[in-house]
Enzyme design. Sequence first.
Site, PDB file in Angstrom:
ATOM      1  N   HIS A 290     -53.519  14.494  -4.875  1.00  0.00           N
ATOM      2  CA  HIS A 290     -52.771  15.616  -5.471  1.00  0.00           C
ATOM      3  C   HIS A 290     -52.191  15.250  -6.838  1.00  0.00           C
ATOM      4  O   HIS A 290     -52.628  14.269  -7.441  1.00  0.00           O
ATOM      5  CB  HIS A 290     -51.686  16.112  -4.510  1.00  0.00           C
ATOM      6  CG  HIS A 290     -52.217  16.302  -3.119  1.00  0.00           C
ATOM      7  ND1 HIS A 290     -52.931  17.409  -2.739  1.00  0.00           N
ATOM      8  CD2 HIS A 290     -52.203  15.464  -2.039  1.00  0.00           C
ATOM      9  CE1 HIS A 290     -53.318  17.269  -1.464  1.00  0.00           C
ATOM     10  NE2 HIS A 290     -52.884  16.096  -1.020  1.00  0.00           N
ATOM     11  N   GLU A 304     -45.640  15.184  -1.684  1.00  0.00           N
ATOM     12  CA  GLU A 304     -46.710  14.219  -1.413  1.00  0.00           C
ATOM     13  C   GLU A 304     -47.183  13.542  -2.699  1.00  0.00           C
ATOM     14  O   GLU A 304     -47.402  12.331  -2.736  1.00  0.00           O
ATOM     15  CB  GLU A 304     -47.893  14.922  -0.722  1.00  0.00           C
ATOM     16  CG  GLU A 304     -49.036  13.975  -0.364  1.00  0.00           C
ATOM     17  CD  GLU A 304     -50.210  14.673   0.321  1.00  0.00           C
ATOM     18  OE1 GLU A 304     -50.120  15.882   0.592  1.00  0.00           O
ATOM     19  OE2 GLU A 304     -51.218  13.979   0.581  1.00  0.00           O
ATOM     20  N   HIS A 360     -52.941   9.437   0.622  1.00  0.00           N
ATOM     21  CA  HIS A 360     -52.335  10.733   0.943  1.00  0.00           C
ATOM     22  C   HIS A 360     -51.180  10.567   1.920  1.00  0.00           C
ATOM     23  O   HIS A 360     -50.962   9.493   2.478  1.00  0.00           O
ATOM     24  CB  HIS A 360     -53.385  11.667   1.582  1.00  0.00           C
ATOM     25  CG  HIS A 360     -54.349  12.225   0.589  1.00  0.00           C
ATOM     26  ND1 HIS A 360     -54.292  13.519   0.123  1.00  0.00           N
ATOM     27  CD2 HIS A 360     -55.396  11.636  -0.049  1.00  0.00           C
ATOM     28  CE1 HIS A 360     -55.264  13.711  -0.758  1.00  0.00           C
ATOM     29  NE2 HIS A 360     -55.958  12.578  -0.880  1.00  0.00           N
ATOM     30  N   GLU A 428     -53.857   8.110   5.221  1.00  0.00           N
ATOM     31  CA  GLU A 428     -52.668   8.965   5.341  1.00  0.00           C
ATOM     32  C   GLU A 428     -51.532   8.043   5.742  1.00  0.00           C
ATOM     33  O   GLU A 428     -51.433   7.602   6.890  1.00  0.00           O
ATOM     34  CB  GLU A 428     -52.874  10.026   6.438  1.00  0.00           C
ATOM     35  CG  GLU A 428     -54.101  10.919   6.230  1.00  0.00           C
ATOM     36  CD  GLU A 428     -53.791  12.191   5.447  1.00  0.00           C
ATOM     37  OE1 GLU A 428     -52.707  12.283   4.830  1.00  0.00           O
ATOM     38  OE2 GLU A 428     -54.649  13.099   5.453  1.00  0.00           O
TER      39      GLU A 428
HETATM   40 ZN   LIG Z   1     -53.048  15.120   0.788  1.00  0.00          ZN
END
Ligand SMILES: [Zn+2]
Length: 487
Positions: A290, A304, A360, A428
Amino acid sequence: MVECRKLAKGEKAVKRLFLLSVFAVAGFCAAAAPAGAQTFVDVGDSHRAKMEINYLATGQIVNGSLDGHFYPDKQVTRAEAAAMIGRTLQFNGKQVSTDFSDVGIQNFASGYIQEAARHSIITGYKDGSFKPDQPVARGEMAIMISRAFGYGASTINSAAKALMDKGIAQGVADGTFGTTNSIKRSDFSVFLARSINSELRLNGSMPEFTQTDTVNADSLNMRSGPSTLYDVKSAIPFKGEVKIGYKVGKWAFIQYDGKTGFVHTDFLASSVGGSSSQIAGKTIVIDPGHGGTDPGASGYGLLEKTVTQDTALRVQNYFKQTPFNILLTQEKDPVGYKTELSDRVAFARNHNADIFVSIHCNSFNGTADGTETYYYAAYQNPHVDESKALATYVQKRMLDALDLKDRGIDNGDFHVIRENTMPAILTELAFIDNKSDNAKLASSYWRQEAAKAIYLGILDYYYNYKKIDDVLPLYNLLQAQPSTKWY
Ligand SMILES: [Zn+2]
């Protein structure tokens, strides 16, 4: 080279460590006095294996008892075989705890056994044992030598044939290879010496010198064996063109000006960058998920994109201190736009990335928590196994570091790992919308821990899965050790 490693040991500045070791090779080690051929009281002038045993003794590949015995008629054990092959390839023989139930750190060959197993030269048994004291059979020896020297033989029969074709071994009296017969220390020495040095082979059997390389040192010593303990036969000038027959660890058996001998491959043009040759310039692309107009998920006031960009920069700072080339798909949070997924993939491809790691944070509905890492398991990415290995190592390090729930590794259909053409994973770190996970993501201390974990997981992948020993000093940056389990 063992001496050189000792010189460089303890250095914390990794870049300097590499430089130092290159200088050490050129200076100290080259000047080391060659040891004279050793003789053993029980390997007399008339002993049929005298030449080969003394050749190995010169390189300290074999040694005898303190009172000078070699015990040539004793059967060679699996531990002894691992040590002899390990010394030949100049593995780090420092005694370590191993993955085998019956090889403890006190075993003299534990370091060599662990390394030989890591390089798939000698494997253990299904029950987790290694049986270090078991005698080696001829068929087993053929497989070990075939793997150590890269003959590409996967069965005992093909390995035996390779050894016979190369003039390393002959059949036994009954016309077979005698695969189940055990081997004496003297015979193992003969086979190993012939494997190392073609000049010792039966019928003067020479390899084909197919590969050409040039010397990139002022003057490169050609030696009679693959270590600085062997005599210098001649010196090859800068830009001298050598023909390579085969490699023995980091040494090459070469032909130059009508002579054959061994040179260290760090000083050949194809391995630019000295001892860091296998990783120098290899590109790692880190992808902060992102950014810009795309904040990603959020929770408790944390975005995030803030977490991923910051963590990626921390990973980059570690790799900046290594010979790797480290690149981020975005160096900072872009303002007013976003980096398209296809541009992230194109960036990695255009830079010929060796691996791709996307960072992420997860989110669900506040109730889910933990760390997980994805790889893409389908035909578009031809590196499924490598991606899975990379995911395995990074995930393991993240769990150790962040101490969150283990959600495992999984096959995930994400653009950046699906469309990439190199080993690629998406990690993640934690759930940004889960209160306790979020507290860690919001903390610079824990983001630093996550960055360390990604750094170490990547090193583990190169060290354990790609078997690139050159990454070993890079663990020093965090005073860490390679993970002992491998994918
Ligand atoms: Zn993400």
